[in-house]
Design a protein around this motif. Structure first.
Motif, PDB file in Angstrom:
ATOM      1  N   THR A  39       0.899  -1.117   0.064  1.00 36.96           N
ATOM      2  CA  THR A  39       0.036  -0.035  -0.124  1.00 36.96           C
ATOM      3  C   THR A  39       0.783   1.185   0.002  1.00 36.96           C
ATOM      4  O   THR A  39       0.571   2.011  -0.476  1.00 36.96           O
ATOM      5  N   SER A  40       2.111   1.259   0.857  1.00 38.89           N
ATOM      6  CA  SER A  40       2.801   2.375   0.354  1.00 38.89           C
ATOM      7  C   SER A  40       3.381   2.438  -0.613  1.00 38.89           C
ATOM      8  O   SER A  40       3.382   3.754  -1.038  1.00 38.89           O
ATOM      9  N   GLY A  41       3.890   1.561  -1.382  1.00 42.17           N
ATOM     10  CA  GLY A  41       4.565   1.732  -2.718  1.00 42.17           C
ATOM     11  C   GLY A  41       3.387   2.177  -3.617  1.00 42.17           C
ATOM     12  O   GLY A  41       3.630   3.156  -4.420  1.00 42.17           O
ATOM     13  N   TYR A  42       2.088   1.607  -3.635  1.00 42.57           N
ATOM     14  CA  TYR A  42       0.878   2.005  -4.466  1.00 42.57           C
ATOM     15  C   TYR A  42       0.841   3.669  -4.495  1.00 42.57           C
ATOM     16  O   TYR A  42       0.441   4.240  -5.308  1.00 42.57           O
ATOM     17  N   ASN A  43       0.843   3.811  -3.158  1.00 39.55           N
ATOM     18  CA  ASN A  43       0.783   5.368  -2.704  1.00 39.55           C
ATOM     19  C   ASN A  43       1.351   6.415  -3.314  1.00 39.55           C
ATOM     20  O   ASN A  43       1.293   7.500  -3.907  1.00 39.55           O
ATOM     21  N   THR A  44       2.968   5.746  -3.371  1.00 41.27           N
ATOM     22  CA  THR A  44       3.866   6.665  -3.808  1.00 41.27           C
ATOM     23  C   THR A  44       4.001   6.707  -5.185  1.00 41.27           C
ATOM     24  O   THR A  44       3.825   7.751  -5.920  1.00 41.27           O
ATOM     25  N   ALA A  45       3.418   5.666  -5.940  1.00 40.17           N
ATOM     26  CA  ALA A  45       3.145   5.541  -7.327  1.00 40.17           C
ATOM     27  C   ALA A  45       2.033   6.277  -8.043  1.00 40.17           C
ATOM     28  O   ALA A  45       2.406   7.218  -8.910  1.00 40.17           O
ATOM     29  N   LEU A  46       1.202   6.459  -7.149  1.00 41.18           N
ATOM     30  CA  LEU A  46      -0.100   7.155  -7.269  1.00 41.18           C
ATOM     31  C   LEU A  46       0.268   8.966  -7.705  1.00 41.18           C
ATOM     32  O   LEU A  46      -0.223   9.428  -8.475  1.00 41.18           O
ATOM     33  N   ASN A  47       1.143   9.174  -6.815  1.00 45.83           N
ATOM     34  CA  ASN A  47       1.724  10.559  -6.831  1.00 45.83           C
ATOM     35  C   ASN A  47       2.417  10.859  -7.992  1.00 45.83           C
ATOM     36  O   ASN A  47       2.479  11.839  -8.286  1.00 45.83           O
ATOM     37  N   GLU A  48       3.039   9.936  -8.671  1.00 46.60           N
ATOM     38  CA  GLU A  48       3.854  10.146  -9.852  1.00 46.60           C
ATOM     39  C   GLU A  48       3.181   9.684 -11.287  1.00 46.60           C
ATOM     40  O   GLU A  48       3.824  10.446 -12.074  1.00 46.60           O
ATOM     41  N   PHE A  49       1.951   9.265 -11.309  1.00 48.02           N
ATOM     42  CA  PHE A  49       1.387   9.050 -12.755  1.00 48.02           C
ATOM     43  C   PHE A  49       0.922  10.154 -13.312  1.00 48.02           C
ATOM     44  O   PHE A  49       0.113  10.925 -12.692  1.00 48.02           O
ATOM     45  N   SER A  50       1.091  10.212 -14.479  1.00 48.27           N
ATOM     46  CA  SER A  50       0.565  11.707 -15.272  1.00 48.27           C
ATOM     47  C   SER A  50      -0.441  10.839 -16.363  1.00 48.27           C
ATOM     48  O   SER A  50      -1.465  11.356 -16.606  1.00 48.27           O
TER      49      SER A  50
END
Length: 115
Positions: A39-50
């Motif tokens: 969940t931590s990794g997905y949350n970080t990834a969601l901040n980066e997706f365009s």
């Protein structure tokens, strides 16, 4: 030193074998740790997706992962393998006030918009 009278909140612990082999508690603990990491990794990834479609797909996966993490926590709590400490009301109020003040201080809209 101030003596704290913290009350543990939990259920009676379900016994597990004490051998070198993994038991049910060990497996659920490992799964819970993995889900927290994911969940931590997905949350970080969601901040980066365009890319909007990719963002939405990962957002759905992240939500399912969070639901799984919560379910595993509930299982561990139910079996007494996970307990929490009760917080004092005064400390809860202080934390809430501090959080509210931080939100107000950091809001780009000013204090009047935070109410």
């Amino acid at each position: 030193m101030e003596q704290q009278n913290q009350q543990k909140i939990g259920n009676p612990q379900t016994p597990v074998p004490t051998t070198t082999n993994m038991n049910d508690r060990d497996f659920v603990t490992d799964l819970l740790s993995t889900e927290k990491y994911m969940t931590s990794g997905y949350n970080t990834a969601l901040n980066e997706f365009s890319h909007e479609s990719l963002y939405q797909d990962i957002q759905r996966i992240a939500l399912e992962t969070q639901k799984t993490q919560r379910h595993l926590y509930d299982v561990m709590f139910r079996y007494g393998w996970y307990s929490v400490e009760a917080a004092e009301e005064q400390k809860l109020q202080q934390a809430h006030q501090k959080f509210q003040q931080t939100l107000t201080d950091q809001s780009p809209y000013g204090p009047s918009q935070m109410s």
